[in-house]
Write an enzyme that holds these catalytic residues in place. Structure first.
Site, PDB file in Angstrom:
ATOM      1  N   GLU A  91     -62.641 -18.388-112.828  1.00  0.00           N
ATOM      2  CA  GLU A  91     -62.448 -17.593-114.024  1.00  0.00           C
ATOM      3  C   GLU A  91     -61.051 -17.732-114.599  1.00  0.00           C
ATOM      4  O   GLU A  91     -60.100 -18.062-113.900  1.00  0.00           O
ATOM      5  CB  GLU A  91     -62.734 -16.137-113.710  1.00  0.00           C
ATOM      6  CG  GLU A  91     -61.852 -15.640-112.604  1.00  0.00           C
ATOM      7  CD  GLU A  91     -62.364 -14.345-111.983  1.00  0.00           C
ATOM      8  OE1 GLU A  91     -63.580 -14.140-111.955  1.00  0.00           O
ATOM      9  OE2 GLU A  91     -61.525 -13.561-111.551  1.00  0.00           O
ATOM     10  N   CYS A 104     -54.300 -15.963-117.441  1.00  0.00           N
ATOM     11  CA  CYS A 104     -54.301 -15.976-115.987  1.00  0.00           C
ATOM     12  C   CYS A 104     -55.255 -17.077-115.534  1.00  0.00           C
ATOM     13  O   CYS A 104     -56.454 -17.014-115.809  1.00  0.00           O
ATOM     14  CB  CYS A 104     -54.767 -14.601-115.502  1.00  0.00           C
ATOM     15  SG  CYS A 104     -54.929 -14.499-113.718  1.00  0.00           S
ATOM     16  N   CYS A 111     -60.926 -19.506-101.836  1.00  0.00           N
ATOM     17  CA  CYS A 111     -59.593 -19.581-101.216  1.00  0.00           C
ATOM     18  C   CYS A 111     -59.761 -19.493 -99.707  1.00  0.00           C
ATOM     19  O   CYS A 111     -60.570 -18.713 -99.204  1.00  0.00           O
ATOM     20  CB  CYS A 111     -58.708 -18.435-101.700  1.00  0.00           C
ATOM     21  SG  CYS A 111     -57.027 -18.509-101.024  1.00  0.00           S
ATOM     22  N   CYS A 115     -57.256 -13.135 -97.467  1.00  0.00           N
ATOM     23  CA  CYS A 115     -56.533 -11.860 -97.458  1.00  0.00           C
ATOM     24  C   CYS A 115     -57.567 -10.734 -97.424  1.00  0.00           C
ATOM     25  O   CYS A 115     -58.628 -10.824 -98.056  1.00  0.00           O
ATOM     26  CB  CYS A 115     -55.634 -11.744 -98.677  1.00  0.00           C
ATOM     27  SG  CYS A 115     -54.353 -13.024 -98.695  1.00  0.00           S
ATOM     28  N   CYS A 118     -59.105  -9.194-100.792  1.00  0.00           N
ATOM     29  CA  CYS A 118     -59.294 -10.094-101.939  1.00  0.00           C
ATOM     30  C   CYS A 118     -60.713 -10.629-101.989  1.00  0.00           C
ATOM     31  O   CYS A 118     -61.208 -11.201-101.011  1.00  0.00           O
ATOM     32  CB  CYS A 118     -58.308 -11.256-101.843  1.00  0.00           C
ATOM     33  SG  CYS A 118     -58.571 -12.500-103.124  1.00  0.00           S
ATOM     34  N   LEU A 219     -46.475  -9.776-101.535  1.00  0.00           N
ATOM     35  CA  LEU A 219     -45.880  -9.223-100.326  1.00  0.00           C
ATOM     36  C   LEU A 219     -46.859  -8.276 -99.607  1.00  0.00           C
ATOM     37  O   LEU A 219     -47.225  -8.493 -98.457  1.00  0.00           O
ATOM     38  CB  LEU A 219     -44.587  -8.492-100.707  1.00  0.00           C
ATOM     39  CG  LEU A 219     -43.484  -8.446 -99.673  1.00  0.00           C
ATOM     40  CD1 LEU A 219     -43.135  -9.813 -99.124  1.00  0.00           C
ATOM     41  CD2 LEU A 219     -42.235  -7.798-100.274  1.00  0.00           C
ATOM     42  N   CYS A 338     -58.759 -10.206-110.155  1.00  0.00           N
ATOM     43  CA  CYS A 338     -58.817 -11.392-109.309  1.00  0.00           C
ATOM     44  C   CYS A 338     -60.171 -11.610-108.631  1.00  0.00           C
ATOM     45  O   CYS A 338     -60.600 -10.820-107.807  1.00  0.00           O
ATOM     46  CB  CYS A 338     -57.731 -11.262-108.234  1.00  0.00           C
ATOM     47  SG  CYS A 338     -57.688 -12.583-107.050  1.00  0.00           S
TER      48      CYS A 338
HETATM   49  N1  SAH Z   1     -53.280 -16.784-104.132  1.00  0.00           N
HETATM   50  C1  SAH Z   1     -52.201 -16.311-104.891  1.00  0.00           C
HETATM   51  C2  SAH Z   1     -52.537 -16.094-106.353  1.00  0.00           C
HETATM   52  C3  SAH Z   1     -53.874 -15.508-106.691  1.00  0.00           C
HETATM   53  S1  SAH Z   1     -54.126 -13.827-106.325  1.00  0.00           S
HETATM   54  C4  SAH Z   1     -51.632 -15.048-104.275  1.00  0.00           C
HETATM   55  O1  SAH Z   1     -52.227 -14.507-103.370  1.00  0.00           O
HETATM   56  O2  SAH Z   1     -50.547 -14.641-104.704  1.00  0.00           O
HETATM   57  C5  SAH Z   1     -53.148 -12.950-107.527  1.00  0.00           C
HETATM   58  C6  SAH Z   1     -52.724 -11.553-107.075  1.00  0.00           C
HETATM   59  O3  SAH Z   1     -53.849 -10.669-107.028  1.00  0.00           O
HETATM   60  C7  SAH Z   1     -52.133 -11.549-105.675  1.00  0.00           C
HETATM   61  O4  SAH Z   1     -50.966 -10.755-105.606  1.00  0.00           O
HETATM   62  C8  SAH Z   1     -53.239 -10.943-104.865  1.00  0.00           C
HETATM   63  O5  SAH Z   1     -52.779 -10.403-103.669  1.00  0.00           O
HETATM   64  C9  SAH Z   1     -53.798  -9.921-105.832  1.00  0.00           C
HETATM   65  N2  SAH Z   1     -55.135  -9.423-105.477  1.00  0.00           N
HETATM   66  C10 SAH Z   1     -56.105 -10.059-104.798  1.00  0.00           C
HETATM   67  N3  SAH Z   1     -57.199  -9.264-104.670  1.00  0.00           N
HETATM   68  C11 SAH Z   1     -56.906  -8.108-105.285  1.00  0.00           C
HETATM   69  C12 SAH Z   1     -57.616  -6.897-105.501  1.00  0.00           C
HETATM   70  N4  SAH Z   1     -58.872  -6.740-105.073  1.00  0.00           N
HETATM   71  N5  SAH Z   1     -56.997  -5.904-106.162  1.00  0.00           N
HETATM   72  C13 SAH Z   1     -55.738  -6.063-106.638  1.00  0.00           C
HETATM   73  N6  SAH Z   1     -55.014  -7.192-106.481  1.00  0.00           N
HETATM   74  C14 SAH Z   1     -55.578  -8.200-105.803  1.00  0.00           C
HETATM   75 FE1  SF4 Z   2     -56.249 -16.406-101.575  1.00  0.00          FE
HETATM   76 FE2  SF4 Z   2     -56.891 -14.016-102.528  1.00  0.00          FE
HETATM   77 FE3  SF4 Z   2     -55.088 -14.236-100.561  1.00  0.00          FE
HETATM   78 FE4  SF4 Z   2     -54.440 -15.056-103.050  1.00  0.00          FE
HETATM   79  S1  SF4 Z   2     -54.917 -12.944-102.420  1.00  0.00           S
HETATM   80  S2  SF4 Z   2     -54.085 -16.137-101.117  1.00  0.00           S
HETATM   81  S3  SF4 Z   2     -56.455 -15.830-103.739  1.00  0.00           S
HETATM   82  S4  SF4 Z   2     -57.285 -14.787-100.429  1.00  0.00           S
END
Ligand code: SAH
Ligand code: SF4
Length: 360
Positions: A91, A104, A111, A115, A118, A219, A338
């Site tokens: 997206e 964005c 990925c 995390c 996510c 972070l 995201c």
């Molecule tokens: N992989 C990279 C960039 C993509 S994610 C990263 O992790 O930085 C972009 C941002 O969205 C990151 O800070 C991520 O931690 C945050 N993010 C992911 N899932 C989310 C969610 N469910 N709610 C809010 N922020 C989220």
């Molecule tokens: Fe991957 Fe989501 Fe973690 Fe970003 S926040 S590194 S997209 S798993």
């Protein structure tokens, strides 16, 4: 097979033109047509010789990923779901604001880093996007939105905060960044292009050498114990190393601060005490904080922090002189956070598959 010209930054375009027996300035002309003018039709490239146009029509194309769906939010946020083949979708989200237009973009289908909070991570890793698929998101969004009254494209800022970890698709991400910055392509300022990373330390050092743009680091926790759980890559690159890499990056960065992203998860990382721990942690790194209220998705047990907890957390950082913003939740009605919409589509495909094999 026709060569997709969206796969080339300036250098690769010149190299390909050389293989076609064409001069470097022709490559530059075509780069300008494709990216600066947003032209995909070689016949319309009026200052190219007819023979060159014919050659390009035969051997090349300008092809963006297929758009599966477009959604428009009440607040003007627009989201496109792009088909990247084999049942995968990524997206792109456009966020209009009074003084800028931000896109964005995604860099990977899925990925690998998983995390905890996510939805992209929950889909697993599928594949890296090509340069054409990354820059194609910008090309397409500009094309759809059209130039403004002053004759400029509406997108002034790009954030690599869509699906995927940009620094784990390093080469393609950097080629796409070069195009974004190139005056013969999009000509965006380095300060207005941001790479967001979960903290791939060696790749942060490489980026610093190869293409410095603004850097955002996810972070999400004030200590290794919690970050190991929320952002598992922390087990490989713990906070001490990550923060040292941030300091090294700043020696060459176009901005004199790192943006730390911090997702606000109720009862997990949002206490006043954790805010104080965070202040101590980042003491030596010039930074700003962006607090992101968690965006829930179906398979998660996490909850978004309460507004008063977010406010209190922010106050602690601000009192320590750290500029802190809370991200507005834009495009909530179209799930513009995201990984969410693609998640829905994938779920649907999965459910359809499960149905077809009789699981549900
Ligand atoms: N992989 C990279 C960039 C993509 S994610 C990263 O992790 O930085 C972009 C941002 O969205 C990151 O800070 C991520 O931690 C945050 N993010 C992911 N899932 C989310 C969610 N469910 N709610 C809010 N922020 C989220
Ligand atoms: Fe991957 Fe989501 Fe973690 Fe970003 S926040 S590194 S997209 S798993």
């Amino acid at each position: 097979m026709q060569q997709n010209l969206l796969d080339f930054d300036a250098q690769k375009m010149a190299a390909w033109f050389a293989t076609q027996g064409e001069k470097p300035f022709r490559a530059r002309q075509v780069l300008r047509w494709v990216h600066k003018s947003g032209e995909a039709d070689f016949d319309a490239m009026s200052d190219l010789a007819l023979t060159l146009r014919g050659k390009l029509k035969e051997n090349a194309c300008v092809q963006v990923p297929k758009v599966m769906r477009e959604e428009l939010s009440d607040d003007g946020t627009r989201k496109w779901l792009l088909d990247v083949g084999t049942g995968n979708a990524v997206e792109t989200v456009f966020i209009p604001e009074s003084d800028r237009g931000t896109l964005c973009v995604s860099t990977q289908a899925g990925c690998a880093l998983d995390c905890a909070f996510c939805s992209t991570g929950k889909q697993g890793f599928n594949r890296n996007l090509s340069v054409a698929e990354i820059i194609g998101q910008l090309w397409w969004a500009n094309h759809q939105l059209g130039k403004n009254a002053e004759g400029n494209w509406p997108i002034s800022n790009v954030v690599m905060m869509g699906m995927g970890e940009p620094l784990l698709n390093f080469d393609n991400t950097v080629s796409a960044l070069h195009l974004m910055l190139d005056d013969n392509a999009y000509g965006l300022s380095r300060r207005r292009v941001t790479v967001s990373t979960s903290g791939i330390v060696p790749a942060m050092d490489r980026l610093r050498e190869e293409c410095t743009v603004a850097l955002a680091v996810s972070l999400h926790a004030p200590n290794d114990k919690l970050r190991d759980q929320l952002v598992p890559i922390n087990q490989k690159y713990p906070l001490k190393e990550l923060l040292a890499a941030c300091q090294r990056y700043l020696e060459k960065a176009p901005r004199d601060f790192i943006t730390f992203e911090y997702v606000m998860l109720e009862g997990v990382n949002d206490s006043e005490q954790q805010a104080r721990e965070l202040v101590k942690l980042v003491r030596d790194v010039p930074c700003k904080f962006n607090l992101i209220p968690f965006n829930p998705f179906p398979q998660t047990h996490y909850k978004r922090s309460r507004p008063d907890a977010i406010q209190c957390f922010r106050d602690v950082l601000m009192q320590a002189d750290i500029v802190t913003t809370t991200r507005k939740t834009r495009g909530d009605d179209i799930a513009a956070a995201c990984g969410q919409l693609a998640g829905q589509v994938q779920d649907k495909t999965k459910r359809t598959m499960q149905r077809s094999v009789g699981i549900v």
